[in-house]
Design a protein around this motif. Structure first.
Motif, PDB file in Angstrom:
ATOM      1  N   ARG A   1      -2.253 -45.660  73.596  1.00 30.34           N
ATOM      2  CA  ARG A   1      -1.474 -44.492  73.803  1.00 30.34           C
ATOM      3  C   ARG A   1      -2.394 -43.410  74.091  1.00 30.34           C
ATOM      4  O   ARG A   1      -3.852 -43.283  73.814  1.00 30.34           O
ATOM      5  CB  ARG A   1      -0.817 -44.261  72.284  1.00 30.34           C
TER       6      ARG A   1
ATOM      7  N   ALA B   1      -2.222 -39.273  73.428  1.00 28.73           N
ATOM      8  CA  ALA B   1      -1.553 -38.549  72.312  1.00 28.73           C
ATOM      9  C   ALA B   1      -1.879 -36.971  72.156  1.00 28.73           C
ATOM     10  O   ALA B   1      -2.416 -36.282  71.280  1.00 28.73           O
ATOM     11  CB  ALA B   1      -1.550 -38.827  70.850  1.00 28.73           C
ATOM     12  N   PRO B   2      -1.520 -36.199  73.551  1.00 30.44           N
ATOM     13  CA  PRO B   2      -1.991 -35.034  73.751  1.00 30.44           C
ATOM     14  C   PRO B   2      -0.995 -33.989  72.839  1.00 30.44           C
ATOM     15  O   PRO B   2      -0.083 -34.106  72.632  1.00 30.44           O
ATOM     16  CB  PRO B   2      -1.966 -34.580  75.017  1.00 30.44           C
ATOM     17  N   SER B   3      -1.811 -32.877  72.278  1.00 28.08           N
ATOM     18  CA  SER B   3      -1.161 -31.886  71.766  1.00 28.08           C
ATOM     19  C   SER B   3      -0.920 -30.716  72.719  1.00 28.08           C
ATOM     20  O   SER B   3      -1.946 -30.271  73.404  1.00 28.08           O
ATOM     21  CB  SER B   3      -1.649 -31.310  70.609  1.00 28.08           C
TER      22      SER B   3
ATOM     23  N   GLU C   1       2.393 -34.370  71.212  1.00 25.30           N
ATOM     24  CA  GLU C   1       2.108 -34.295  69.376  1.00 25.30           C
ATOM     25  C   GLU C   1       2.187 -32.513  69.146  1.00 25.30           C
ATOM     26  O   GLU C   1       1.516 -31.979  69.246  1.00 25.30           O
ATOM     27  CB  GLU C   1       0.652 -34.628  69.278  1.00 25.30           C
TER      28      GLU C   1
ATOM     29  N   ALA D   1      -5.450 -31.826  64.785  1.00 26.59           N
ATOM     30  CA  ALA D   1      -6.345 -32.777  64.551  1.00 26.59           C
ATOM     31  C   ALA D   1      -7.686 -32.224  64.319  1.00 26.59           C
ATOM     32  O   ALA D   1      -8.119 -31.356  65.050  1.00 26.59           O
ATOM     33  CB  ALA D   1      -6.541 -33.866  65.691  1.00 26.59           C
TER      34      ALA D   1
ATOM     35  N   HIS E   1     -10.951 -31.452  65.137  1.00 26.85           N
ATOM     36  CA  HIS E   1     -11.836 -31.834  66.623  1.00 26.85           C
ATOM     37  C   HIS E   1     -12.995 -31.498  66.589  1.00 26.85           C
ATOM     38  O   HIS E   1     -13.890 -32.038  67.082  1.00 26.85           O
ATOM     39  CB  HIS E   1     -11.089 -31.275  67.808  1.00 26.85           C
TER      40      HIS E   1
ATOM     41  N   TYR F   1      -1.284 -33.672  60.666  1.00 21.62           N
ATOM     42  CA  TYR F   1      -1.697 -34.528  61.704  1.00 21.62           C
ATOM     43  C   TYR F   1      -2.038 -35.898  61.207  1.00 21.62           C
ATOM     44  O   TYR F   1      -1.608 -37.151  61.690  1.00 21.62           O
ATOM     45  CB  TYR F   1      -2.979 -33.917  62.307  1.00 21.62           C
TER      46      TYR F   1
ATOM     47  N   ARG G   1      -9.843 -42.358  71.272  1.00 22.81           N
ATOM     48  CA  ARG G   1      -9.493 -40.771  71.433  1.00 22.81           C
ATOM     49  C   ARG G   1     -11.185 -40.456  71.301  1.00 22.81           C
ATOM     50  O   ARG G   1     -11.974 -41.347  71.506  1.00 22.81           O
ATOM     51  CB  ARG G   1      -8.719 -40.352  70.233  1.00 22.81           C
TER      52      ARG G   1
ATOM     53  N   LEU H   1     -13.052 -37.850  66.263  1.00 22.98           N
ATOM     54  CA  LEU H   1     -11.960 -38.092  65.034  1.00 22.98           C
ATOM     55  C   LEU H   1     -12.276 -39.273  64.262  1.00 22.98           C
ATOM     56  O   LEU H   1     -11.661 -39.973  63.652  1.00 22.98           O
ATOM     57  CB  LEU H   1     -10.782 -38.316  65.622  1.00 22.98           C
TER      58      LEU H   1
HETATM   59  N1  GLU Z   1      -2.831 -34.672  69.188  1.00 30.64           N
HETATM   60  C1  GLU Z   1      -4.028 -35.117  68.676  1.00 30.64           C
HETATM   61  C2  GLU Z   1      -5.095 -34.292  69.338  1.00 30.64           C
HETATM   62  O1  GLU Z   1      -4.751 -33.402  69.912  1.00 30.64           O
HETATM   63  C3  GLU Z   1      -4.439 -36.589  68.764  1.00 30.64           C
HETATM   64  C4  GLU Z   1      -5.356 -36.971  68.041  1.00 30.64           C
HETATM   65  C5  GLU Z   1      -5.492 -38.672  68.019  1.00 30.64           C
HETATM   66  O2  GLU Z   1      -5.492 -39.210  69.306  1.00 30.64           O
HETATM   67  O3  GLU Z   1      -5.330 -39.355  67.204  1.00 30.64           O
HETATM   68  O4  GLU Z   1      -6.100 -34.615  69.376  1.00 30.64           O
END
Ligand code: GLU
Length: 297
Positions: A9, A11-13, A45, A122, A124, A210, A228, A232
């Motif tokens: 996946r 999963a951008p915010s 996200e 998240a 970061h 998150y 990712r 994380l």
């Molecule tokens: N939406 C999260 C982010 O901005 C995703 C983090 C992930 O990939 O678990 O980094």
């Protein structure tokens, strides 16, 4: 994890324009899915309405497509695990919260607003990772139970309204080592209570954190490998505890090195010149930008 089909996946915010650092990590995710003949899904996200802007959600899809990303499920194309916008998945998160509460994995906490606000995004960089919680609201006894009979001020957030807003924190098993083999970074070990503490799973303003949303969705969407950024890694340890508490299958993890600027700083929104938008406006081609990017098999 041994599932027949690889599912990865992105999963951008939508809190700003995507930059080259996002693109490199996402490219690794796409390459991994392709190498394994699997599927790639896009999940938006967008839980933190205070930080996300509609214009970024649209730009995100446009920029990803321009760069050469292709997904078979997502907010724009649908799919069997729809919806793919987190803001439309509240029922899933509430059900998980209720399970955690029923299993006494979480407790209400009325500590500072700052911790609470930080929880949706998240963690970061080291500077915005959740600080180790000092345990102020952590119940002392293992026999403790949250029920409305024992403490009428504290009821489930599922049965709103609360008389005062509380966050819900996951109680970590102090001293336990959480280990996993990361597909890119190798063997990882994090000690609960030392490397990370009790973390927020639900905010007092009724937004899932998150950590919880990510686990619930990766499990529901049958993601087999999470690719990712390496910032994380410690969140993977937190998430493993959530998978365990919710009795869900833990995916594989593959954390990528972060892209840094010439001063060694992690790329962030302030690096406007490296946003995919600007690079494109300046006539850069995606092929050129990703020259030399290698993803491990
Ligand atoms: N939406 C999260 C982010 O901005 C995703 C983090 C992930 O990939 O678990 O980094």
């Amino acid at each position: 994890m041994n599932r027949a089909q690889y599912r990865g996946r992105l999963a951008p915010s939508p809190t700003g324009y995507l930059h080259l650092g996002h693109a490199r990590t996402f490219w690794a995710a796409q390459e991994r899915a392709r190498m394994h003949g699997g599927e790639l899904i896009l999940r938006n996200e967008d839980l933190d309405a205070t930080r996300f802007k509609m214009e970024f959600a649209g730009a995100m899809i446009e920029d990803l497509r321009w760069f050469g990303f292709e997904w078979s499920e997502g907010p724009d194309v649908g799919g069997k695990f729809a919806p793919y916008n987190q803001s439309e998945r509240m029922d899933f998160y509430r059900a998980a919260l209720e399970k955690l509460r029923a299993g006494n994995f979480i407790y209400p906490c009325t500590c500072s607003r700052k911790d609470i606000q930080a929880a949706t995004r998240a963690p970061h960089a080291n500077d915005d990772d959740e600080p180790i919680y000092p345990g102020t609201c952590r119940p002392k006894s293992d026999e403790w139970r949250v029920t409305s009979d024992t403490n009428p001020a504290v009821t489930s957030p599922v049965a709103r309204p609360l008389s005062r807003p509380a966050n819900w924190r996951f109680r970590v098993p102090d001293g336990e080592t959480i280990s996993f083999a990361d597909g890119n970074c190798g063997a990882q070990k994090f000690v609960a209570g030392k490397d990370f503490g009790d973390f927020v799973v639900w905010r007092g303003d009724d937004v899932p954190a998150y950590q919880l949303a990510c686990v619930v969705d990766d499990a529901a969407m049958q993601v087999t490998e999470v690719v990712r950024g390496s910032d994380l890694l410690v969140s993977a340890a937190r998430q493993i505890l959530l998978y365990r508490a919710l009795n869900l299958l833990v995916p594989d993890f593959y954390h990528c090195e972060l892209m840094r600027d010439d001063k060694g700083m992690r790329l962030a929104k302030r690096h406007d010149s490296l946003s995919l938008r600007q690079l494109r406006e300046h006539g850069e081609s995606p092929e050129n930008l990703r020259r030399g990017w290698v993803t491990k098999d």
